[in-house]
Design a protein around this motif. Structure first.
Motif, mmCIF file in Angstrom:
data_model
loop_
_atom_site.group_PDB
_atom_site.id
_atom_site.type_symbol
_atom_site.label_atom_id
_atom_site.label_comp_id
_atom_site.label_asym_id
_atom_site.label_seq_id
_atom_site.Cartn_x
_atom_site.Cartn_y
_atom_site.Cartn_z
ATOM 1 N N CYS A 171 0.800 -1.235 0.000
ATOM 2 C CA CYS A 171 0.000 0.000 0.000
ATOM 3 C C CYS A 171 0.834 1.288 0.000
ATOM 4 O O CYS A 171 0.503 2.229 -0.725
ATOM 5 N N PRO A 172 1.916 1.384 0.798
ATOM 6 C CA PRO A 172 2.685 2.641 0.791
ATOM 7 C C PRO A 172 3.257 2.994 -0.583
ATOM 8 O O PRO A 172 3.454 4.178 -0.890
ATOM 9 N N GLY A 231 1.978 6.276 -7.658
ATOM 10 C CA GLY A 231 2.722 5.053 -7.926
ATOM 11 C C GLY A 231 4.218 5.193 -7.760
ATOM 12 O O GLY A 231 4.953 4.203 -7.886
ATOM 13 N N LEU A 232 4.700 6.394 -7.455
ATOM 14 C CA LEU A 232 6.138 6.596 -7.262
ATOM 15 C C LEU A 232 6.593 6.077 -5.901
ATOM 16 O O LEU A 232 7.776 5.796 -5.705
ATOM 17 N N GLY A 233 5.665 5.988 -4.947
ATOM 18 C CA GLY A 233 6.005 5.514 -3.612
ATOM 19 C C GLY A 233 6.280 6.650 -2.649
ATOM 20 O O GLY A 233 6.148 7.833 -2.988
ATOM 21 N N TRP A 289 13.369 12.038 -5.361
ATOM 22 C CA TRP A 289 13.621 10.618 -5.154
ATOM 23 C C TRP A 289 12.511 10.003 -4.299
ATOM 24 O O TRP A 289 12.048 10.602 -3.336
ATOM 25 N N TYR A 290 12.145 8.779 -4.670
ATOM 26 C CA TYR A 290 11.068 8.075 -3.986
ATOM 27 C C TYR A 290 11.463 6.611 -3.785
ATOM 28 O O TYR A 290 12.310 6.075 -4.509
ATOM 29 N N VAL A 291 10.838 5.976 -2.800
ATOM 30 C CA VAL A 291 11.044 4.537 -2.603
ATOM 31 C C VAL A 291 10.080 3.841 -3.561
ATOM 32 O O VAL A 291 8.969 3.455 -3.198
ATOM 33 N N THR A 292 10.506 3.690 -4.808
ATOM 34 C CA THR A 292 9.651 3.163 -5.871
ATOM 35 C C THR A 292 9.777 1.654 -5.973
ATOM 36 O O THR A 292 10.882 1.123 -6.061
#
Length: 477
Positions: A93-94, A100-102, A119-122
Motif C-alpha cells: 500500500c505505501p 505510484g512513485l512511492g 527521489w522516492y522509494v519506488t
C-alpha cells in the motif's frame, strides 16, 4: 438598339452569380466559425479531436485510453493489501502513494547521495501505475477513438496476476485475463484492427503471462497465448521471445520534475570519485545450476578492486544504500537473476556506473528502444555460454580497457539517464525524452507499421506474434 430580352437575361444571370457567390462565402465562413469555436471553447475534460491545421503536432501520435471495468485498475489500488503475495513486500500500500512513485525520500542527511527531492522509494512492480498516470497527462490524448493511432488498455495486469500466480487452480489463475479480453472485444475500437492497435503495460516480466501448458508444473498465466491477447502488444520490464512483447526500463527511484533535476544529477555523477573498479549487488542463486552468480560473487569477494553487497543481509531495496554503492564503482556486474533482466541495471546506469553483461537477454535483445545499438558504447560484454567451462578473470578484463575508453563509456551512460527514468507525472521535461516518451514512440511506430501492411493489402497477422528463437543467441563480438 439592344434587345431588351437579352439585357434582362444577362441581368438575371449576373444576379444569380452574385447570389451563388454570396451563398458559398456564407457557408465557408460558417464552417470556419464552427471549427474555430469548437477548438477554442472547451470544457476542461474535453480533448481536441479535430484540427484544420495540417501541421498538427499530434498527427500520428493520438492515443485513446480504453474504458475498462475498475476491477482491473482502481480496485487494485484501493485493495492493495491483497497484492502482497506476488511482491517482495509484506505491504504494498505505501508504494501506491504519489501516483505510484512511492513514499518520498525527505531525509536531509542523504542529500550528498541523492542531491534533490525528486527521489522516492519506488517499487519495481508499480510500472503499470506510473505509466498510466503519465498517460493521463499525455499531450496527444483523444476522446475520439477514430482519430487515435493507438489504444491504451489501462489494466494493472501485473498487480492483478500477482494475486493468483501461486494458486493451484489454473482456472482461477487465468480468469482475470479472460475477463479483460471479454470486455475489450465488445468495444467498437477492437473491430478496427482486431486489437492490433491495442497495447497494455506490465510491471512484471512477460514470462509471467506465457504459461505454455495447462499443467501445474508450468509457471504463470496463459493470458498472452489467448487468441485475442496475441493480437495486442505488451510493454513489460522484460520481454519474452515473442515479437509482440517489448521490454521497457524498470522504474528507478529518481523521478525528475524538471529538466534542471536531470542536469544537476548528471553533473554530480560525472564528477563523482569512484573507489572501486567494479561491484556486484545481489544474492547467490545456488538453486540455479546455470547461474553465473556464484562465480561472480567468488571473484568479487576475492578482489580488493570489487565491492560486494549481499542482498541477503543488506538493504538492497533502500535507494540511498544502492546509489551509494554504485556511485563508488566504475563498473557494475549484471548477471541474469531469476529471469534474464534486473532492476539493478537501471539503478547502476542512474549512478553513472558502466554495466557489464554476461547474457544478451539481459539487455541487448531487450531494451532496443532505449539503449544504443552499438553495445560497446555504453557497456562491457563478457559472454558466458557454459558456466562450468567459464574461467574468465573479470578484474583483468576490466583493467585492460584503456582509460579513455572508460571515460567515453561513462559519458554515454550518463547521456542514457533521462532515457531510462520515468519523470514525475506532475512535472514536465522539455529538453529530454524519458522512458515513457521513448516507449510510447516505439509502440506507435510498431502499430503504424502494422497499419501500413493493411493498407498494402497484406495479412497483418503474419509475423505479428511470432516467436524469435534467436533472440537470446550468444555472440562473441
Amino acid at each position: 438598339m439592344e434587345n431588351p430580352s437579352i439585357i434582362s437575361r444577362t441581368s438575371n444571370n449576373h444576379h444569380h452569380q452574385l447570389w451563388f457567390a454570396f451563398l458559398i462565402s456564407f457557408l465557408l465562413f460558417s464552417l470556419f466559425l464552427r471549427f474555430h469555436y469548437s477548438n477554442t471553447f472547451q470544457s476542461p475534460n474535453t480533448v481536441t479531436t479535430f484540427s484544420l491545421n495540417t501541421t498538427d503536432s499530434c498527427h500520428g501520435r493520438y492515443v485513446f485510453i480504453q474504458n475498462i471495468p475498475s476491477r482491473f485498475n482502481q480496485f487494485l489500488l484501493q485493495n492493495c493489501q491483497f497484492i502482497t503475495k506476488g511482491s517482495d513486500k509484506p505491504n504494498m500500500c505505501p508504494y501506491m502513494n504519489n501516483m505510484g512513485l512511492g513514499p518520498e525520500i525527505k531525509n536531509e542527511n542523504v542529500s550528498d547521495v541523492l542531491l534533490t527531492n525528486t527521489w522516492y522509494v519506488t517499487n519495481q512492480f508499480l510500472l503499470e501505475v506510473i505509466f498510466h498516470n503519465r498517460m493521463k497527462r499525455y499531450e496527444c490524448l483523444t476522446n475520439d477513438s477514430a482519430l487515435a493511432s493507438a489504444v491504451f488498455v489501462p489494466s494493472y495486469i501485473g498487480l492483478d496476476i500477482s494475486r493468483f500466480l501461486w494458486v493451484a487452480n489454473l482456472t482461477v489463475r487465468d480468469s482475470s485475463g479472460f475477463e479483460l479480453l471479454r470486455s475489450l472485444v465488445e468495444k467498437p475500437e477492437w473491430k478496427r484492427m482486431w486489437g492490433r492497435d491495442h497495447f497494455v503495460v506490465s510491471g512484471r516480466i512477460s514470462w509471467d503471462f506465457r504459461r505454455q501448458a495447462d499443467d501445474l508444473a508450468y509457471w504463470g498465466s496463459k493470458f498472452r497465448f489467448l487468441p485475442e491477447s496475441m493480437n495486442m502488444s505488451m510493454l513489460a520490464v522484460e520481454g519474452s521471445s515473442w515479437k509482440n512483447d517489448y521490454a521497457i526500463p524498470y522504474p528507478t527511484s529518481f523521478h525528475p520534475l524538471l529538466d534542471n533535476d536531470v542536469y544537476e544529477w548528471q553533473s554530480k555523477i560525472r564528477h563523482q570519485k569512484r573507489q572501486f573498479l567494479f561491484t556486484f549487488t545481489g544474492a547467490p542463486r545456488p538453486e540455479l545450476e546455470d547461474s553465473i552468480r556464484g562465480k561472480i560473487i567468488e571473484q568479487c569477494r576475492g578482489s580488493s578492486l570489487c565491492k560486494f553487497v549481499d542482498c541477503r543481509y543488506e538493504k538492497c531495496d533502500d535507494p540511498v544504500n544502492v546509489m551509494k554503492v554504485f556511485e563508488n564503482a566504475v563498473f557494475s556486474l549484471q548477471p541474469s537473476g531469476d529471469s534474464y533482466t534486473r532492476r539493478s541495471i537501471f539503478d547502476s546506469i542512474l549512478a553513472g556506473c558502466i554495466p557489464v553483461f554476461f547474457n544478451p537477454g539481459t539487455a541487448y535483445s531487450q531494451y532496443k528502444w532505449h539503449f544504443p545499438k552499438n553495445r560497446s558504447e555504453y557497456s562491457v560484454y563478457i559472454p558466458v555460454k557454459d558456466v562450468k567451462k567459464w574461467n574468465v578473470d573479470i578484474g583483468k578484463v576490466l583493467l585492460r580497457i584503456p582509460e579513455n575508453e572508460v571515460i567515453a563509456m561513462r559519458e554515454e551512460v550518463i547521456k542514457l539517464i533521462p532515457k531510462i527514468v520515468y519523470a514525475d507525472p506532475r512535472g514536465k521535461l522539455d529538453n529530454f525524452e524519458d522512458a515513457f516518451d521513448i516507449a510510447l514512440k516505439g509502440i506507435l511506430e510498431r502499430i503504424e507499421n502494422v497499419r501500413e501492411e493493411i493498407r498494402k493489402g497484406r495479412d497483418p497477422s503474419i509475423g505479428f506474434a511470432d516467436e524469435d528463437h534467436y533472440k537470446y543467441t550468444f555472440s562473441d563480438n
